[in-house]
Design an enzyme around this catalytic site. Structure first.
Site, PDB file in Angstrom:
ATOM      1  N   ARG A 242      -1.505  10.056  -4.658  1.00 20.03           N
ATOM      2  CA  ARG A 242      -1.382   8.606  -4.801  1.00 20.03           C
ATOM      3  C   ARG A 242      -2.043   8.058  -6.059  1.00 20.03           C
ATOM      4  O   ARG A 242      -1.451   7.278  -6.797  1.00 20.03           O
ATOM      5  CB  ARG A 242      -2.034   7.923  -3.589  1.00 20.03           C
ATOM      6  CG  ARG A 242      -1.271   8.115  -2.319  1.00 20.03           C
ATOM      7  CD  ARG A 242      -2.004   7.511  -1.139  1.00 20.03           C
ATOM      8  NE  ARG A 242      -1.217   7.684   0.086  1.00 20.03           N
ATOM      9  CZ  ARG A 242      -1.608   7.255   1.281  1.00 20.03           C
ATOM     10  NH1 ARG A 242      -2.764   6.635   1.427  1.00 20.03           N
ATOM     11  NH2 ARG A 242      -0.846   7.441   2.339  1.00 20.03           N
TER      12      ARG A 242
ATOM     13  N   GLU B  87     -12.801   1.302   8.861  1.00 18.47           N
ATOM     14  CA  GLU B  87     -12.727   1.052   7.418  1.00 18.47           C
ATOM     15  C   GLU B  87     -13.940   0.257   6.937  1.00 18.47           C
ATOM     16  O   GLU B  87     -14.272   0.277   5.753  1.00 18.47           O
ATOM     17  CB  GLU B  87     -11.422   0.310   7.073  1.00 18.47           C
ATOM     18  CG  GLU B  87     -11.108   0.279   5.574  1.00 18.47           C
ATOM     19  CD  GLU B  87      -9.826  -0.475   5.229  1.00 18.47           C
ATOM     20  OE1 GLU B  87      -9.046  -0.775   6.136  1.00 18.47           O
ATOM     21  OE2 GLU B  87      -9.614  -0.761   4.029  1.00 18.47           O
TER      22      GLU B  87
END
Lengths: 251, 230, 639
Positions: free
Chosen positions: C331, C426
């Site tokens: 990515r 997260e």
């Protein structure tokens, strides 16, 4: 594009609301419907006026938060999309667009286009789960599940809980929502165990919340952004009738 | 026994009443319509009057007719209750509501259609059933046995054009009511299946056209006959 | 400050087992009296709240959405990794651990990551038992696919809606606890401060978003599962409401913020179409399996219709620069390459910030039907949003901010440096290092919430069994409440000329241009100045309609942006401090001759944990050295 918006404005749950008209200009057809409302709100803020309150979050059609009744239909004229995935190219220059909140006894208005959908949570809390504590699960592959059953369960499980079914239904019935959850869980072997209890409790919660009965108009399924099938409601009815007749538990 | 009241007052239970009574009334309609074709027999009403006597005296039919009455009552009362309850579920109406975009007109107006049919039934029962039972009805004799001459009452009623027109309008309402109601009854009972639902829908559509059509033929026939068209 | 990671000693595979055997427990009769606040109801928050409720604690759970089911975990598409080795392709907990450590460019803790890999298998068991309808094969057993460029098939998925199904599973478990009274749910509530008493987290101040009322909630411990901060960039794939406020308030009360500059930028998103754009939509990176990425060789061709540009005038730049991996580079590499070609002026589309992702070769080779079978739903989504048919015209894609690896610093027990304050999912920094692998975010959120936190929090709470219920009349609560109210009034009283969005867009531009896919010392320094100026202007010139005692979304946004305006500066400071390129953090000064990232393991093999000094422009750096006992540090190469 130049449009005329007629928007429901209501300060809070205690005051009466009314439709307000706002002309709006400079709308790009690639905008999403909510981005068009963003433009309206930025204009209102620049005029030091109160912007239109509306629910929205993910803006990619999955969180189920956006909830506008547009020109007489939940999520507007396109099929299979949420308001956030509706684009202005679905409208014509010069159109008048009427925007209202979901209307149901069980979904009271909080402000403008924002309604309280916690009745859905209440329905889920009544039985929209499988009673398994963390750590208490068996090996995932211990029970094989027929692929077609798993698929059908998934077809029901994709419900995003937006409430368009209630908004579209002339009876404000939440049967499509309820049936999607009951179908999803009752079809799977893991969920079948407490299936009777689930359907009895969830139906009770549905009725107590003030939703109406299903009269099989099919409006819910036609307007559902996830195109959940009416066959789930039949499955729910079947499960409910069977559970009412055979369950020895009093619920 | 609270589970019974719980069941029948639940939103599905109320619909189950509508569905079961509805299906039962459908069978009644079919039987009633077939029998009434005796009106078309060119025998001065003998077959029809004999049939009427049989229907009002044979014990099993007597029981069935009472059951039909009760079914009808439940269907009507429960239906009205449903409509009122469902209206309560949306106290504030929409400014703009485009029901046609997602559902058929008939499915959204079952209550209205039901009321029209109920009105028709009252008129209908007053004209024939009440007259037969409590009215001053003439007698006819076939082979030494006395029969109430319902045939003459029917013929005189159906010889009035406005009465026939009223009939036709109500039968259209019945047809629309059945178009949604027939298949809806099965859906309510949970009888939905990829293979069988299309068949149910097909049969329902045929039923909802043929039965009211059958009923309509009878007054039209009588009216035309009274006007000496044939 | 000495940062103790508290990773247990012993062999990698024994650490968690040994820890669990020895961790202190709280007896059931005491659990009933102990209150825990969980903020956030995503995968981490909902699973933690549900599990803590099942264990018998008194839990209060908060979310700003109208229902816990709406948290942004719901938008995750691809899948969830687990080292089940159902495909018999040689997978193991160690391999999942190794892939994650390497994928994170060696900036995460071995102990934490191995634990994550170990519990991954339990997650799948748990989710299946809850009724998550994962994809299955005809035999009725679970299906897997490969994902994120690893060599095994370990990803479990539920069509393209894995996040939704997992979240609904956690939400159902949570709902069950709400029904039986062990969890009390507060929807449409936003945490606006954490309250510390004697240095321990003992509650929060929350705003009821419907009435505007400021509420005090006390507890024995506070758990933050409040997600990432990608919205600092204004445009991201995050939900509109995703914000850093809870974590930032904790930071300002003493919790360290770790590796804030580690941001993941996802290469296959639908590009911005105009200035009105409010959010970006991600499309699964699986598209790059069959799509070829290109831009015109010459700037002049950029405005031409792509189908009119002949083959010889196209630059398939990924295939050109990375012949070994081609369009399948990771990515971060793919994203950066797209940035370079658009910076050269060769970007396409209305704005010039897009590259083509072309399926014509694949359609010619495999046929339209097969492509439709593989990507039909993604093509439909693209078609709906852009009104262009990707079967006929190449897709336009551009990278977008997607996930933030940084977050509150936590130790092995997921505790921040503030006793009694935990961060999960997260919101913490712990498991992904400098770059997260595909299908790992869902795994970490659920691992933390279902299996790690409910165990580790006992080690703290075992000492709190004698602590009475928190008195919310304590001066600390009064003070925190007053601060919150004062700040809201202050925001409302500015009555300037610009909207919150005006400032947010400006902040997003600074962050994206100077602290985005590639960073440079000079630009970062400039960004510091620009953010400071923007922040000062915000506090002078923002206009917020309405008042604090009503449903006021503009006020909510303003509060969140005020925190982003401080966090942004910390991210830039962190990026400036880290004089190396690793994972999602790429410094132009630290690249090889071929333009690849150059890590500096000697000097930067640490977690940068930043403390709040009272002035957002003067953060204090604390370092937690990362020791690698079990893996050897290597350089990533995709040429």
């Amino acid at each position: 594009m130049k449009l005329t918006l007629k928007v429901w404005r209501q300060k809070n749950s205690k005051t009466r609301g009314r439709m307000e008209t706002y002309p709006i200009d400079g709308i790009d057809e690639d905008m999403s419907f909510l981005e068009m409302i963003d433009v309206l709100n930025q204009n209102l803020i620049k005029e030091k006026k109160d912007p239109v309150a509306f629910d929205h979050d993910c803006r990619e059609g999955i969180c189920g938060m956006c909830s506008m009744f547009i020109n007489g239909e939940p999520h507007g004229p396109e099929k299979g999309v949420t308001t956030c995935q509706l684009h202005m190219r679905s409208f014509k220059d010069g159109d008048t667009i009427v925007i209202e909140p979901w209307r149901a006894e069980a979904f009271p208005v909080i402000k403008d286009l924002v309604v309280d959908r916690s009745a859905f949570d209440t329905i889920i809390q009544a039985g929209g789960y499988i009673s398994v504590n963390t750590g208490n699960a068996m090996e995932a592959n211990a029970i094989p599940v027929d692929k077609s059953i798993a698929n059908e369960a998934m077809n029901a499980a994709i419900c995003i809980g937006c409430g368009a079914c209630v908004a579209a239904c002339k009876n404000s019935s939440a049967m499509l929502f309820l049936s999607a959850k009951v179908s999803h869980l009752n079809m799977l072997p893991q969920g079948e165990v407490e299936g009777k209890r689930r359907v009895l409790k969830m139906m009770k919660a549905h009725d107590e919340a003030g939703f109406g009965s299903c009269t099989n108009t099919g409006a819910c399924s036609a307007e559902c952004p996830k195109e959940i099938s009416l066959s789930n409601i039949a499955r729910l009815n079947r499960a409910y009738i069977a559970a009412s007749l055979t369950s020895e538990e009093s619920i | 026994m609270s589970w019974i009241t719980n069941f029948f007052t639940s939103s599905v239970g109320k619909k189950v009443i509508m569905s079961i009574t509805g299906i039962f009334l459908c069978t009644f309609l079919a039987a009633h319509m077939s029998g009434n074709f005796l009106l078309l027999k060119n025998d001065g009403g003998q077959a029809f009057n004999e049939y009427a006597k049989f229907m009002s005296t044979f014990p099993l039919i007597r029981v069935l007719s009472i059951v039909t009455f009760i079914g009808l009552l439940f269907h009507a009362v429960d239906g009205i209750w449903l409509v009122l309850q469902n209206r309560k579920a949306r106290p504030v109406k929409y400014h703009s509501f485009k029901g046609g975009a997602n559902s058929s007109w008939t499915s959204r107006n079952m209550g209205l259609l039901g009321v029209i049919i109920l009105f028709f039934l009252i008129v209908h029962l007053k004209s024939f059933w009440f007259e037969m039972k409590f009215g001053t009805i003439q007698y006819v004799e076939y082979g030494g046995v006395k029969y109430k001459d319902l045939y003459s009452i029917v013929v005189s009623a159906f010889s009035q054009w406005w009465y026939v027109l009223l009939y036709i309008i109500c039968l259209i309402a019945l047809s629309l009511h059945l178009m949604h109601g027939f298949q809806s009854a099965f859906q309510t009972l949970g009888l939905n299946h990829k293979k069988y639902t299309p068949i149910i829908k097909g049969v329902g559509l045929a039923f909802s056209i043929l039965v009211p059509l059958g009923f309509a033929i009878q007054p039209i026939y009588v009216l035309l006959k009274s006007m000496n068209v044939f | 400050m000495k940062l103790d990671s508290k990773v247990p000693k012993g062999d990698l595979g024994d650490k968690w087992t040994n820890y669990k055997s020895k961790v202190r427990l709280v007896a059931p009769n005491n659990k009933r009296r102990i209150e825990i606040i969980v903020v956030g109801s995503g995968l981490a928050g909902a699973s933690a709240a549900a599990t803590l409720g099942e264990l018998g604690y008194k839990v209060k759970c908060f979310c700003f959405q109208d229902s816990p089911r709406r948290a942004h975990s719901i938008a995750a598409q691809g899948g969830i990794n687990a080292a089940k080795n159902y495909q018999n392709d040689g997978d193991s907990a160690y391999r999942l651990f190794y892939d994650t450590i390497k994928g994170g460019d060696y900036r995460s803790r071995e102990g934490n990551v191995h634990r994550l890999a170990e519990v991954s298998v339990q997650i799948i068991d748990q989710c299946v038992a809850q009724g998550v309808p994962f994809a299955r094969d005809y035999g009725g057993l679970l299906a897997n696919r490969s994902f994120g460029g690893v060599q095994v098939s370990r990803t479990f998925y539920a069509r393209g809606q894995t996040g939704q199904q997992l979240l609904l599973g956690a939400y159902s478990a949570l709902s069950r606890q709400i029904e039986n009274g062990s969890v009390k749910m507060y929807n449409r509530h936003e945490m606006l401060d954490v309250v510390l008493i004697d240095g321990k987290a003992r509650g929060i101040i929350a705003r009821n978003l419907i009435t505007g009322e400021i509420e005090r909630h006390g507890a024995h411990a506070v758990v933050l599962g409040t997600g990432g901060y990608g919205n600092v960039f204004f445009l991201s794939t995050n939900a509109m409401g995703s914000n850093v406020t809870a974590a930032w308030k904790a930071h300002k009360k003493g919790a360290l913020f770790a590796n804030p500059c580690f941001t993941q930028i996802h290469p296959t998103c639908i590009p911005v179409s105009g200035g009105y754009q409010s959010k970006l939509t991600l499309m699964s990176e699986s598209l790059r399996n069959d799509g070829r990425v290109w831009v015109p060789k010459r700037k002049e061709d950029c405005k031409k219709h792509p189908n009119e540009i002949p083959e010889e005038d196209r630059d398939y730049y990924l295939e050109r620069i990375y012949p070994a991996f081609g369009n399948l580079v990771p990515r971060d590499v793919a994203s950066r390459a797209a940035k370079y070609v658009t910076d050269e002026g060769r970007g396409v589309g209305k704005t010039g910030y897009a590259v083509y992702l072309d399926f014509s070769t694949a359609i010619n080779r495999l046929g339209k039907d097969l492509i439709a079978e593989r990507y039909g739903n993604l093509f439909d989504m693209y078609h709906r949003i852009t009104d262009e048919n990707p079967y006929e015209v190449p897709m336009r894609i551009f990278p977008a901010v997607h996930y933030t690896m940084g977050g509150l610093w936590v130790d092995y027990e997921l505790s921040t440096n503030v006793p009694g304050l935990y961060a999960i999912g997260e919101a913490n920094f712990s498991d992904h290092g400098a770059n997260r692998l595909g299908a790992s975010a869902l795994m970490q959120g659920l691992a933390d919430g279902y299996f790690v936190l409910p165990v580790t929090i006992g080690s703290y709470l075992a000492d709190e069994i004698r602590t009475a219920a928190t008195d919310t009349n304590h001066p600390a609560f009064k003070k925190a409440e007053n601060e919150v109210k004062t700040r809201l009034e202050k925001l409302l009283n500015i009555k300037g000329d610009k909207s919150v969005d005006d400032f947010h867009i400006a902040l997003g531009k600074i962050m994206w241009d100077k602290c985005g896919m590639a960073r440079e010392g000079k630009g970062l320094k400039q960004a510091l100045k620009e953010i400071q100026e923007l922040r000062a202007e915000f506090w002078k010139n923002v206009f917020i309609p309405g008042d604090a005692h009503e449903f006021n979304p503009e006020l909510e946004k303003a509060g969140r942006l005020a925190d982003f305006l401080e966090l942004g500066e910390l991210m830039v400071n962190d990026a400036l401090d880290r004089n190396e390129s690793c994972g999602g953090h790429f410094r132009e000064e630290y690249k090889s001759k071929e333009g690849e990232a150059v890590r500096d393991d000697e000097n930067y093999r640490y977690v940068a944990a930043w403390g709040y000094s009272g002035d957002p422009s003067k953060p204090e750096l604390h370092k937690e050295a990362l020791d690698f006992e079990f893996v050897e540090l290597k350089t990533r190469s995709y040429k």
